[in-house]
Scaffold this active site. Structure first.
Site, PDB file in Angstrom:
ATOM      1  N   TYR A 157      51.937 -20.465   0.121  1.00  0.00           N
ATOM      2  CA  TYR A 157      50.697 -20.839   0.822  1.00  0.00           C
ATOM      3  C   TYR A 157      50.663 -22.349   1.080  1.00  0.00           C
ATOM      4  CZ  TYR A 157      45.574 -20.899   1.636  1.00  0.00           C
ATOM      5  OH  TYR A 157      44.326 -21.055   2.165  1.00  0.00           O
ATOM      6  N   LYS A 161      50.486 -24.114   4.683  1.00  0.00           N
ATOM      7  CA  LYS A 161      49.335 -24.953   5.055  1.00  0.00           C
ATOM      8  C   LYS A 161      49.748 -26.407   5.283  1.00  0.00           C
ATOM      9  CE  LYS A 161      46.144 -21.790   5.164  1.00  0.00           C
ATOM     10  NZ  LYS A 161      45.514 -21.437   6.436  1.00  0.00           N
TER      11      LYS A 161
HETATM   12  P1  NAP Z   1      39.369 -13.818   4.362  1.00  0.00           P
HETATM   13  O1  NAP Z   1      37.923 -13.699   4.035  1.00  0.00           O
HETATM   14  O2  NAP Z   1      40.365 -13.097   3.535  1.00  0.00           O
HETATM   15  O3  NAP Z   1      39.547 -13.417   5.905  1.00  0.00           O
HETATM   16  C1  NAP Z   1      40.839 -13.461   6.469  1.00  0.00           C
HETATM   17  C2  NAP Z   1      40.745 -13.141   7.936  1.00  0.00           C
HETATM   18  O4  NAP Z   1      42.056 -13.245   8.500  1.00  0.00           O
HETATM   19  C3  NAP Z   1      40.277 -11.726   8.208  1.00  0.00           C
HETATM   20  O5  NAP Z   1      39.430 -11.730   9.350  1.00  0.00           O
HETATM   21  C4  NAP Z   1      41.569 -10.973   8.520  1.00  0.00           C
HETATM   22  O6  NAP Z   1      41.418  -9.896   9.428  1.00  0.00           O
HETATM   23  C5  NAP Z   1      42.351 -12.061   9.207  1.00  0.00           C
HETATM   24  N1  NAP Z   1      43.794 -11.796   9.224  1.00  0.00           N
HETATM   25  C6  NAP Z   1      44.632 -11.672   8.175  1.00  0.00           C
HETATM   26  N2  NAP Z   1      45.878 -11.422   8.607  1.00  0.00           N
HETATM   27  C7  NAP Z   1      45.820 -11.389   9.969  1.00  0.00           C
HETATM   28  C8  NAP Z   1      46.764 -11.181  10.996  1.00  0.00           C
HETATM   29  N3  NAP Z   1      48.061 -10.958  10.701  1.00  0.00           N
HETATM   30  N4  NAP Z   1      46.354 -11.211  12.287  1.00  0.00           N
HETATM   31  C9  NAP Z   1      45.050 -11.430  12.588  1.00  0.00           C
HETATM   32  N5  NAP Z   1      44.103 -11.642  11.654  1.00  0.00           N
HETATM   33  C10 NAP Z   1      44.490 -11.617  10.359  1.00  0.00           C
HETATM   34  O7  NAP Z   1      39.831 -15.378   4.320  1.00  0.00           O
HETATM   35  P2  NAP Z   1      38.994 -16.742   4.430  1.00  0.00           P
HETATM   36  O8  NAP Z   1      38.751 -17.250   3.079  1.00  0.00           O
HETATM   37  O9  NAP Z   1      37.879 -16.566   5.377  1.00  0.00           O
HETATM   38  O10 NAP Z   1      40.114 -17.688   5.055  1.00  0.00           O
HETATM   39  C11 NAP Z   1      40.144 -18.069   6.419  1.00  0.00           C
HETATM   40  C12 NAP Z   1      41.109 -19.224   6.567  1.00  0.00           C
HETATM   41  O11 NAP Z   1      40.678 -20.341   5.762  1.00  0.00           O
HETATM   42  C13 NAP Z   1      42.535 -18.918   6.095  1.00  0.00           C
HETATM   43  O12 NAP Z   1      43.471 -19.538   6.951  1.00  0.00           O
HETATM   44  C14 NAP Z   1      42.579 -19.536   4.725  1.00  0.00           C
HETATM   45  O13 NAP Z   1      43.887 -19.863   4.327  1.00  0.00           O
HETATM   46  C15 NAP Z   1      41.736 -20.774   4.934  1.00  0.00           C
HETATM   47  N6  NAP Z   1      41.198 -21.342   3.712  1.00  0.00           N
HETATM   48  C16 NAP Z   1      40.319 -20.632   2.943  1.00  0.00           C
HETATM   49  C17 NAP Z   1      39.831 -21.223   1.772  1.00  0.00           C
HETATM   50  C18 NAP Z   1      38.857 -20.505   0.880  1.00  0.00           C
HETATM   51  O14 NAP Z   1      38.550 -21.049  -0.195  1.00  0.00           O
HETATM   52  N7  NAP Z   1      38.361 -19.336   1.233  1.00  0.00           N
HETATM   53  C19 NAP Z   1      40.224 -22.524   1.410  1.00  0.00           C
HETATM   54  C20 NAP Z   1      41.108 -23.194   2.225  1.00  0.00           C
HETATM   55  C21 NAP Z   1      41.582 -22.604   3.385  1.00  0.00           C
HETATM   56  P3  NAP Z   1      41.130  -8.363   8.898  1.00  0.00           P
HETATM   57  O15 NAP Z   1      39.743  -8.406   8.316  1.00  0.00           O
HETATM   58  O16 NAP Z   1      41.216  -7.525  10.115  1.00  0.00           O
HETATM   59  O17 NAP Z   1      42.158  -8.093   7.859  1.00  0.00           O
END
Ligand code: NAP
Length: 251
Positions: A157, A161
């Protein structure tokens, strides 16, 4: 509320849940027509579209696995076919497969690199042609504080990133002369499905290292993305904006 993004068309990848959902809703609230991309959660994506429409906005759900080159091309083409242009691309889709390196399978590495990093090549390559022709575009890539500082158990990851940051700066240099900005947002800890399984001691440690002493909200990431998509951010490109309560400077 005024609608500063009226007339703009946005694609948000991974917009069915979590941060992507908040970004799609915020861009729509500001007047953009939004393509709500999802991979597996069709019902959740339909709910996001319904929520946007209930507030008077316009949105369309489009299924695509953005880690697949051909599907990403189809997604971008479908967005342009639906709304006639493409102004804002938010690369938000992401997954984790956390394991210490001794336990990490090759598949864990490959999946995270494909979804979290290669997807940017796939969607940006498709979107750049139209944005160059328009001489206008805003590309916003979601990185992570982990891509800046690293994190044990997340070599895959963190590599993806950190790759997002190098990709963002390079593409900003390439596309700047064409009127297109490319920036990254690096969220800190945001409670979503992605972080639901985080071990409690890691969560506590992150909160202790966060000067604001709390986790962030998905909406707080969306506000930063909406700013970078706005006219006010026209002279900002190639930056990595941490939205993390101060975590990355203290960790
Ligand atoms: P999440 O709640 O797990 O949601 C992930 C989203 O990505 C879902 O809509 C999922 O779609 C979609 N997805 C996964 N694989 C995909 C693919 N191959 N093609 C198209 N869509 C796909 O994650 P989140 O926490 O909101 O994270 C969103 C972004 O923020 C990510 O890039 C993550 O690395 C980044 N981020 C998050 C955090 C945190 O603390 N949460 C911190 C830093 C960075 P489905 O629902 O259809 O599976």
């Amino acid at each position: 509320m005024s609608k500063p993004l009226e007339g703009r068309v946005a694609v948000v990848t991974g917009a069915s849940r979590g941060i992507g959902r908040a970004i799609a809703e915020e861009l729509a609230r500001r007047g953009a027509k939004v393509v709500v991309n999802y991979h597996r959660s069709a019902e959740a994506a339909a709910q996001v579209v319904a929520a946007i429409e209930a507030e008077g906005g316009q949105a369309t759900p489009i299924q695509a696995d953005v880690s697949d080159f051909a599907q990403a091309q189809v997604l971008v083409k479908a967005a342009i076919d639906a709304y006639g242009r493409l102004d804002i691309l938010v690369n938000n889709a992401g997954v984790t497969r956390d394991r210490l390196i001794l336990m990490m399978k090759e598949e864990d590495w490959d999946t995270v690199i494909r979804v979290d990093l290669k997807s940017l090549f796939n969607t940006c390559k498709a979107a750049a042609r139209t944005m160059v022709r328009q001489r206008y575009g805003r590309i916003i890539n979601i990185s992570s504080v982990v891509g800046i500082a690293g994190q044990g158990g997340q070599t895959n990851y963190a590599a993806a990133k950190a790759g997002v940051i190098g990709f963002t700066k390079s593409l900003a240099k390439e596309l700047g002369p064409r009127g297109i900005t490319v920036n990254a947002v690096a969220p800190g800890l945001i409670p979503t499905d992605l972080t639901a399984d985080l071990p409690e001691e890691l969560r506590q440690k992150a909160l202790e290292q966060t000067p604001l002493r709390r986790a962030g909200r998905a909406e707080e990431i969306a506000y930063a993305v909406a700013f970078l998509a706005s006219e006010e951010a026209a002279f900002i490109t190639g930056v990595v904006l941490p939205v993390d309560g101060g975590l990355v400077m203290s960790g």
